[in-house]
Design a protein around this motif. Structure first.
Motif, PDB file in Angstrom:
ATOM      1  N   PRO A  30     -11.847  11.042  -0.803  1.00 21.85           N
ATOM      2  CA  PRO A  30     -12.589  10.289   0.207  1.00 21.85           C
ATOM      3  C   PRO A  30     -11.899   9.009   0.675  1.00 21.85           C
ATOM      4  O   PRO A  30     -11.981   8.671   1.854  1.00 21.85           O
ATOM      5  N   LEU A  31     -11.201   8.307  -0.198  1.00 24.86           N
ATOM      6  CA  LEU A  31     -10.534   7.076   0.217  1.00 24.86           C
ATOM      7  C   LEU A  31      -9.289   7.350   1.047  1.00 24.86           C
ATOM      8  O   LEU A  31      -8.923   6.547   1.910  1.00 24.86           O
ATOM      9  N   VAL A  32      -8.630   8.471   0.813  1.00 23.66           N
ATOM     10  CA  VAL A  32      -7.426   8.827   1.564  1.00 23.66           C
ATOM     11  C   VAL A  32      -7.802   9.382   2.936  1.00 23.66           C
ATOM     12  O   VAL A  32      -7.250   8.981   3.963  1.00 23.66           O
ATOM     13  N   ARG A  33      -8.743  10.281   2.967  1.00 25.22           N
ATOM     14  CA  ARG A  33      -9.078  10.941   4.246  1.00 25.22           C
ATOM     15  C   ARG A  33      -9.805  10.020   5.216  1.00 25.22           C
ATOM     16  O   ARG A  33      -9.851  10.282   6.415  1.00 25.22           O
ATOM     17  N   ARG A  34     -10.354   8.927   4.716  1.00 22.71           N
ATOM     18  CA  ARG A  34     -11.136   8.013   5.557  1.00 22.71           C
ATOM     19  C   ARG A  34     -10.356   7.580   6.796  1.00 22.71           C
ATOM     20  O   ARG A  34     -10.892   7.564   7.893  1.00 22.71           O
ATOM     21  N   HIS A  35      -9.080   7.226   6.635  1.00 23.40           N
ATOM     22  CA  HIS A  35      -8.284   6.764   7.770  1.00 23.40           C
ATOM     23  C   HIS A  35      -7.275   7.795   8.244  1.00 23.40           C
ATOM     24  O   HIS A  35      -6.802   7.724   9.367  1.00 23.40           O
ATOM     25  N   ARG A  40     -12.769  13.523   7.814  1.00 27.61           N
ATOM     26  CA  ARG A  40     -13.047  14.967   7.760  1.00 27.61           C
ATOM     27  C   ARG A  40     -12.308  15.563   6.570  1.00 27.61           C
ATOM     28  O   ARG A  40     -11.173  15.181   6.272  1.00 27.61           O
ATOM     29  N   VAL A  41     -12.937  16.511   5.896  1.00 31.13           N
ATOM     30  CA  VAL A  41     -12.316  17.193   4.772  1.00 31.13           C
ATOM     31  C   VAL A  41     -11.414  18.291   5.314  1.00 31.13           C
ATOM     32  O   VAL A  41     -11.866  19.151   6.076  1.00 31.13           O
ATOM     33  N   VAL A  42     -10.135  18.244   4.951  1.00 41.21           N
ATOM     34  CA  VAL A  42      -9.218  19.293   5.391  1.00 41.21           C
ATOM     35  C   VAL A  42      -9.396  20.510   4.496  1.00 41.21           C
ATOM     36  O   VAL A  42      -9.712  20.394   3.314  1.00 41.21           O
ATOM     37  N   THR A  43      -9.154  21.677   5.081  1.00 43.94           N
ATOM     38  CA  THR A  43      -9.300  22.929   4.356  1.00 43.94           C
ATOM     39  C   THR A  43      -7.950  23.369   3.800  1.00 43.94           C
ATOM     40  O   THR A  43      -6.897  22.888   4.251  1.00 43.94           O
ATOM     41  N   PRO A  44      -7.954  24.303   2.851  1.00 37.17           N
ATOM     42  CA  PRO A  44      -6.673  24.841   2.368  1.00 37.17           C
ATOM     43  C   PRO A  44      -5.836  25.439   3.501  1.00 37.17           C
ATOM     44  O   PRO A  44      -4.610  25.307   3.500  1.00 37.17           O
ATOM     45  N   SER A 110       0.295   7.985   3.312  1.00 36.54           N
ATOM     46  CA  SER A 110      -0.937   7.902   2.525  1.00 36.54           C
ATOM     47  C   SER A 110      -0.537   7.840   1.059  1.00 36.54           C
ATOM     48  O   SER A 110       0.467   8.422   0.658  1.00 36.54           O
ATOM     49  N   LEU A 111      -1.320   7.110   0.307  1.00 31.79           N
ATOM     50  CA  LEU A 111      -1.063   6.982  -1.125  1.00 31.79           C
ATOM     51  C   LEU A 111      -2.329   7.277  -1.899  1.00 31.79           C
ATOM     52  O   LEU A 111      -3.437   7.022  -1.413  1.00 31.79           O
ATOM     53  N   GLU A 112      -2.152   7.770  -3.104  1.00 33.29           N
ATOM     54  CA  GLU A 112      -3.278   7.893  -4.019  1.00 33.29           C
ATOM     55  C   GLU A 112      -3.798   6.476  -4.293  1.00 33.29           C
ATOM     56  O   GLU A 112      -2.996   5.540  -4.447  1.00 33.29           O
ATOM     57  N   PRO A 113      -5.106   6.289  -4.336  1.00 30.39           N
ATOM     58  CA  PRO A 113      -5.659   4.938  -4.511  1.00 30.39           C
ATOM     59  C   PRO A 113      -5.121   4.179  -5.722  1.00 30.39           C
ATOM     60  O   PRO A 113      -4.986   2.955  -5.667  1.00 30.39           O
ATOM     61  N   ASP A 114      -4.760   4.869  -6.803  1.00 29.89           N
ATOM     62  CA  ASP A 114      -4.242   4.141  -7.965  1.00 29.89           C
ATOM     63  C   ASP A 114      -2.838   3.583  -7.734  1.00 29.89           C
ATOM     64  O   ASP A 114      -2.323   2.840  -8.563  1.00 29.89           O
ATOM     65  N   ILE A 145      -2.985   3.149  14.102  1.00 30.14           N
ATOM     66  CA  ILE A 145      -3.678   2.617  12.927  1.00 30.14           C
ATOM     67  C   ILE A 145      -5.111   2.273  13.299  1.00 30.14           C
ATOM     68  O   ILE A 145      -5.355   1.557  14.277  1.00 30.14           O
ATOM     69  N   ASP A 146      -6.035   2.791  12.498  1.00 27.73           N
ATOM     70  CA  ASP A 146      -7.448   2.462  12.691  1.00 27.73           C
ATOM     71  C   ASP A 146      -7.625   0.951  12.587  1.00 27.73           C
ATOM     72  O   ASP A 146      -7.093   0.323  11.659  1.00 27.73           O
ATOM     73  N   THR A 147      -8.394   0.386  13.500  1.00 26.37           N
ATOM     74  CA  THR A 147      -8.623  -1.061  13.444  1.00 26.37           C
ATOM     75  C   THR A 147      -9.373  -1.459  12.175  1.00 26.37           C
ATOM     76  O   THR A 147      -9.280  -2.599  11.745  1.00 26.37           O
ATOM     77  N   ALA A 148     -10.067  -0.517  11.565  1.00 26.44           N
ATOM     78  CA  ALA A 148     -10.783  -0.798  10.318  1.00 26.44           C
ATOM     79  C   ALA A 148      -9.881  -0.693   9.088  1.00 26.44           C
ATOM     80  O   ALA A 148     -10.360  -0.731   7.969  1.00 26.44           O
TER      81      ALA A 148
END
Length: 195
Positions: A30-35, A40-44, A110-114, A145-148
């Protein structure tokens, strides 16, 4: 020409179907796909299509998406063989330019949140830009880049990208940044790419 890149802390390998499971997990977080995917959740199937498009782009354009993995330290203090867990993705893709201004080459990361807050996105992106401008000869690279997402705006500025265009206002607004080859090649940046 080798598409495998290495920085001080990261190995960058072109994405392949071997990365499918790790990419699906990464991109559906959820944190990666947000921006990256407008939440949206991507499918396989979509992940397979993204990998296939990247492989085509490497074959025809010389660039695509790279899987980022930390450079593991070997017991002797040097770098060990790559292959650790996926830390994220960085790369280039064709993108319809803002407001109908043609097709651009866009940088994505994109990076993993950790792994957030440690400068890894900028480090990987510098390696991608060095490769695109220095090896492939791309003339301009843009970023939408999303302004948020002020963290991504800060990364673009750290890379020396300049604000290029304003996108639509509102919660789904975007800002557009660009880096030009002539300015990138002429800059005196401290490289973190390992030869």
């Amino acid at each position: 020409m080798s598409e495998v890149l290495r920085t001080v802390r990261l190995d960058l390998h072109p994405v392949s179907m071997r990365d499918h499971g790790a990419l699906l997990t990464h991109w559906t977080g959820p944190l990666v796909r947000r921006h990256l995917f407008d939440d949206r959740v991507v499918t396989p199937v979509q992940v397979s299509e993204i990998i296939e498009a990247s492989e085509r782009d490497f074959a025809t354009e010389g660039y695509g998406l790279w899987a980022l993995r930390p450079v593991p330290a070997s017991p002797g203090g040097g770098a060990a063989a790559p292959g650790g867990p996926l830390a994220g993705v960085a790369g280039l893709s064709h993108h319809e330019g803002p407001l109908g201004h043609g097709v651009d080459v866009e940088i994505l990361y994109s990076l993993e949140p950790d792994h957030w807050g440690r400068g890894l996105a900028a480090e990987a992106s510098r390696a991608v830009l060095d490769y695109a401008f220095g090896v492939v000869g791309v003339h301009r690279i843009t970023a939408e880049i999303d302004t948020a997402n002020p963290a991504s705006s800060q990364i673009a500025l750290q890379l020396g990208m300049r604000r290029w265009r304003e996108g639509p206002a509102g919660p789904d607004g975007a800002a557009y940044y660009a880096a030009e080859r002539s300015r990138w090649i002429g800059s005196r940046r401290v490289p973190d790419v390992v030869p």
